[in-house]
Enzyme design. Structure first.
Site, PDB file in Angstrom:
ATOM      1  N   MET A  18       0.830  -1.214   0.000  1.00  0.00           N
ATOM      2  CA  MET A  18       0.000   0.000   0.000  1.00  0.00           C
ATOM      3  C   MET A  18       0.856   1.252   0.000  1.00  0.00           C
ATOM      4  SD  MET A  18      -3.367  -0.356   2.433  1.00  0.00           S
ATOM      5  CE  MET A  18      -2.403  -0.546   3.937  1.00  0.00           C
ATOM      6  N   LEU A  19       1.811   1.322   0.929  1.00  0.00           N
ATOM      7  CA  LEU A  19       2.641   2.517   1.056  1.00  0.00           C
ATOM      8  C   LEU A  19       3.598   2.640  -0.119  1.00  0.00           C
ATOM      9  CD1 LEU A  19       3.711   4.979   2.525  1.00  0.00           C
ATOM     10  CD2 LEU A  19       5.149   3.450   3.906  1.00  0.00           C
ATOM     11  N   ASP A  43      15.672  -9.661  -2.658  1.00  0.00           N
ATOM     12  CA  ASP A  43      15.567 -10.385  -1.396  1.00  0.00           C
ATOM     13  C   ASP A  43      16.314  -9.577  -0.345  1.00  0.00           C
ATOM     14  OD1 ASP A  43      15.748 -12.074   0.765  1.00  0.00           O
ATOM     15  OD2 ASP A  43      16.658 -13.753  -0.337  1.00  0.00           O
ATOM     16  N   ALA A  65       8.433  -5.336   4.850  1.00  0.00           N
ATOM     17  CA  ALA A  65       8.412  -5.862   6.222  1.00  0.00           C
ATOM     18  C   ALA A  65       7.553  -7.112   6.279  1.00  0.00           C
ATOM     19  CB  ALA A  65       7.850  -4.814   7.192  1.00  0.00           C
ATOM     20  N   TRP A  66       7.821  -7.920   7.292  1.00  0.00           N
ATOM     21  CA  TRP A  66       6.912  -9.002   7.674  1.00  0.00           C
ATOM     22  C   TRP A  66       5.863  -8.349   8.562  1.00  0.00           C
ATOM     23  CZ3 TRP A  66       7.893 -14.722   7.791  1.00  0.00           C
ATOM     24  CH2 TRP A  66       6.880 -15.422   8.458  1.00  0.00           C
ATOM     25  N   THR A  67       4.659  -8.168   8.038  1.00  0.00           N
ATOM     26  CA  THR A  67       3.626  -7.436   8.765  1.00  0.00           C
ATOM     27  C   THR A  67       2.491  -8.329   9.262  1.00  0.00           C
ATOM     28  OG1 THR A  67       2.523  -6.925   6.667  1.00  0.00           O
ATOM     29  CG2 THR A  67       4.079  -5.285   7.530  1.00  0.00           C
ATOM     30  N   TYR A 130       6.246  -9.429  16.453  1.00  0.00           N
ATOM     31  CA  TYR A 130       6.342  -8.401  15.426  1.00  0.00           C
ATOM     32  C   TYR A 130       7.033  -7.153  15.977  1.00  0.00           C
ATOM     33  CZ  TYR A 130       4.774  -4.658  12.292  1.00  0.00           C
ATOM     34  OH  TYR A 130       4.716  -3.567  11.466  1.00  0.00           O
TER      35      TYR A 130
END
Length: 287
Positions: A18-19, A43, A65-67, A130
């Site tokens: 989105m960002l 990667d 990021a892993w969100t 997180y």
């Protein structure tokens, strides 16, 4: 004014989110030289690949990021590789290229127990996997890229991906009543506003450090949903409830309101009130 940072090539990592999508569209609209890198293109765990990708860049923005907050509880090691090791890799590569490094972080680095907006230098006390991995990522960025801008945000929504307002509008179309938690308070933030803030920080040659990229004001998820339902034109009743009725693997911060003193000190205006910004964003987000 750092003219190179303002007009030189930008690289946006996490370009398909989105960002990232909004940031690339904004930069392209003003004629900036911008390259977007998706997961398939870079990667973040490959330090050498990052070094090659950033050659010639003036500004590198890490939106990757892993969100998956709940999933991270069972896969913290994997989330750490992306959010901490990956962030440090990108920061090191940006520094080697002589680029300013902008890193997007989160309210989850705090404990959520405050009653006043979190200052930029408030102690970090994450309560979820997180949050821990993102806090570690901040430390890695500070260590590897002296010319960094860490921009914490929260409660993001936008047109280019799934988000809370889209989910609530869909549910409101299907149901006569919604129950939404009223004991989590934060600042709903439009990704386009955050993209514009990042550009304004770079254009202003803001001092290296940590900034908060959230809307002004505050509301609860219940309050935000009320606004969403009205904007979407539904008659659905929205009732307040508590977090206890919606147990999740990862704890959610009860208080996610972030202060904006560092922005003001740098001469950069914070994003406007969340409700006004939602009214501006809604036609596009809910289209």
């Amino acid at each position: 004014m750092n003219t190179l940072a303002r007009s030189g090539p930008w690289v946006v990592v996490g370009a398909s989110g989105m960002l990232g999508t909004d940031l690339i569209e904004l930069l392209a609209s003003r004629g900036s030289d911008v390259t977007g890198l998706r997961r398939a293109d870079l990667d973040v765990t490959d330090a050498e690949a990052a070094r090659r990708a950033f050659v010639g860049a003036a500004v590198v923005v890490n939106c990757a990021a892993w969100t998956a907050v709940d999933d991270a509880e069972e896969h913290e090691a994997e989330a750490f590789v992306v959010n901490a090791t990956g962030a440090a890799n990108l920061a090191r590569a940006a520094h080697a290229a002589g680029a300013r490094f902008v890193h997007v972080s989160t309210d989850y680095v705090f404990d959520g127990d405050a009653h006043e907006p979190y200052a930029e230098d408030a102690p970090l006390a994450p309560r979820s996997a997180y949050g821990r991995t993102k806090a570690a990522g901040e430390w890695g960025v500070r260590a590897e890229a002296p010319d960094h801008l860490i921009v914490r945000t929260a409660w993001l929504y936008g047109a280019h991906g799934g988000c809370f307002p889209k989910t609530m509008a869909r549910l409101a179309a299907e149901r006569d009543q919604l129950a939404v938690v009223d004991d989590q308070v934060g600042q709903p933030t439009w990704t386009r506003d955050l993209a514009e803030l990042i550009v304004r920080l770079v254009d202003a040659d803001a001092p290296a450090g940590t900034y908060h990229g959230t809307s002004s004001g505050r509301t609860s998820w219940f309050g935000f949903t009320q606004r969403i339902v009205v904007t979407a034109g539904y008659d659905t009743t929205v009732e307040p409830t508590t977090s206890e009725n919606f147990p999740r693997p990862a704890p959610r911060p009860a208080y996610s309101v972030l202060g904006h003193d560092s922005l003001r000190a740098a001469g950069v205006a914070p994003i406007g009130d969340w409700a006004e910004r939602w009214d501006a964003a809604a036609p596009e987000v809910l289209a």
